[in-house]
Scaffold this motif. Structure first.
Motif, PDB file in Angstrom:
ATOM      1  N   MET A  33      47.774  55.752 -14.287  1.00 37.19           N
ATOM      2  CA  MET A  33      48.819  55.769 -13.266  1.00 37.19           C
ATOM      3  C   MET A  33      50.107  56.345 -13.841  1.00 37.19           C
ATOM      4  O   MET A  33      50.316  56.302 -15.056  1.00 37.19           O
ATOM      5  N   GLU A  34      50.949  56.822 -12.955  1.00 36.19           N
ATOM      6  CA  GLU A  34      52.316  57.142 -13.326  1.00 36.19           C
ATOM      7  C   GLU A  34      53.200  56.106 -12.653  1.00 36.19           C
ATOM      8  O   GLU A  34      53.115  55.905 -11.446  1.00 36.19           O
ATOM      9  N   TRP A  35      54.005  55.433 -13.457  1.00 35.57           N
ATOM     10  CA  TRP A  35      54.889  54.397 -12.939  1.00 35.57           C
ATOM     11  C   TRP A  35      56.304  54.917 -12.795  1.00 35.57           C
ATOM     12  O   TRP A  35      56.771  55.716 -13.602  1.00 35.57           O
ATOM     13  N   GLU A  57      53.166  56.374 -22.140  1.00 34.23           N
ATOM     14  CA  GLU A  57      53.889  57.581 -22.529  1.00 34.23           C
ATOM     15  C   GLU A  57      55.123  57.653 -21.643  1.00 34.23           C
ATOM     16  O   GLU A  57      55.012  57.737 -20.415  1.00 34.23           O
ATOM     17  N   VAL A  58      56.291  57.603 -22.252  1.00 32.26           N
ATOM     18  CA  VAL A  58      57.536  57.626 -21.481  1.00 32.26           C
ATOM     19  C   VAL A  58      57.821  59.071 -21.092  1.00 32.26           C
ATOM     20  O   VAL A  58      57.975  59.943 -21.949  1.00 32.26           O
ATOM     21  N   ARG A  79      55.285  57.677 -27.289  1.00 34.56           N
ATOM     22  CA  ARG A  79      54.064  57.003 -26.841  1.00 34.56           C
ATOM     23  C   ARG A  79      53.813  55.758 -27.682  1.00 34.56           C
ATOM     24  O   ARG A  79      54.232  55.693 -28.825  1.00 34.56           O
ATOM     25  N   ALA A  80      53.043  54.838 -27.077  1.00 35.54           N
ATOM     26  CA  ALA A  80      52.601  53.657 -27.812  1.00 35.54           C
ATOM     27  C   ALA A  80      51.317  53.159 -27.176  1.00 35.54           C
ATOM     28  O   ALA A  80      51.084  53.360 -25.979  1.00 35.54           O
ATOM     29  N   ASN A 102      50.762  55.537 -17.705  1.00 28.68           N
ATOM     30  CA  ASN A 102      50.093  54.333 -18.188  1.00 28.68           C
ATOM     31  C   ASN A 102      48.588  54.492 -18.079  1.00 28.68           C
ATOM     32  O   ASN A 102      48.085  54.959 -17.062  1.00 28.68           O
ATOM     33  N   THR A 103      47.887  54.090 -19.141  1.00 26.92           N
ATOM     34  CA  THR A 103      46.432  54.204 -19.179  1.00 26.92           C
ATOM     35  C   THR A 103      45.819  52.902 -19.674  1.00 26.92           C
ATOM     36  O   THR A 103      46.294  52.318 -20.650  1.00 26.92           O
TER      37      THR A 103
END
Length: 181
Positions: A33-35, A57-58, A79-80, A102-103
């Motif tokens: 998703m993209e938040w 990933e920001v 990323r984290a 977000n994954t």
């Protein structure tokens, strides 16, 4: 079940989630998703994913990520990842919106879980972005229905199970998915 392109409008809790890839598109490898997180938005209770890795990933703005007891700020381009069983949560403590890719991998039933959050928010159980007893009862029902995907750490998962039992005894049920036309 959400499909790629679906928008989960979670404005009452300060977020909009756009589904980009479902388990079907990734052959079960991931749910993505993209938040958009609104300014001064908190995340979920501290939780773990027993069998999945969650990655962030920001894309714009900043994201505060709590992992294993420590907060870390990620900026655009950073990323984290959080491995299975590691307590974590997130927030946007800044004054501007944050966009995050977000994954969850593997996909498991994360699509259905996030659809459940969407249904709870749309039902009106959450108001003003605050964690009320009613919202906590619904969240406990949802989280205990997806124990392979997510388990609360704060409050402890055992407490969420007790709250889910209380919710069922009080007659609460998760809102039903919308009917297909």
């Amino acid at each position: 079940m959400p499909r790629a392109g679906d928008v989960l409008d979670l404005r009452p809790i300060g977020a909009i989630f756009r589904v980009t890839k479902t388990a079907k598109e990734t052959q079960g490898d991931s749910f993505e998703m993209e938040w958009e997180l609104f300014p001064k938005t908190g995340g979920t209770p501290v939780h773990i994913h027993p069998h999945a890795t969650e990655s962030y990933e920001v894309l714009a703005g900043e994201l505060d990520l709590y992992v294993g007891g420590t907060w870390r700020r990620l900026s655009a381009g950073e990323r984290a990842s959080v491995g299975p069983g590691i307590p974590h949560t997130f927030r946007n403590a800044s004054d501007v919106p944050t966009r995050v890719y977000n994954t969850h991998a593997p996909a498991m039933r994360y699509g259905e879980y996030f659809e459940g959050i969407d249904r709870i928010v749309r039902s009106g159980a959450v108001s003003g972005g605050r964690m009320t007893l009613k919202a906590l009862l619904y969240l406990s029902l949802l989280m205990t229905s997806f124990e392979d995907e997510i388990q609360s750490v704060k409050p402890p998962h055992a407490v969420m199970r007790m709250l889910a039992l209380l919710a069922r005894l009080r007659g609460h049920r998760l809102p039903s998915p919308p009917r297909a036309m």
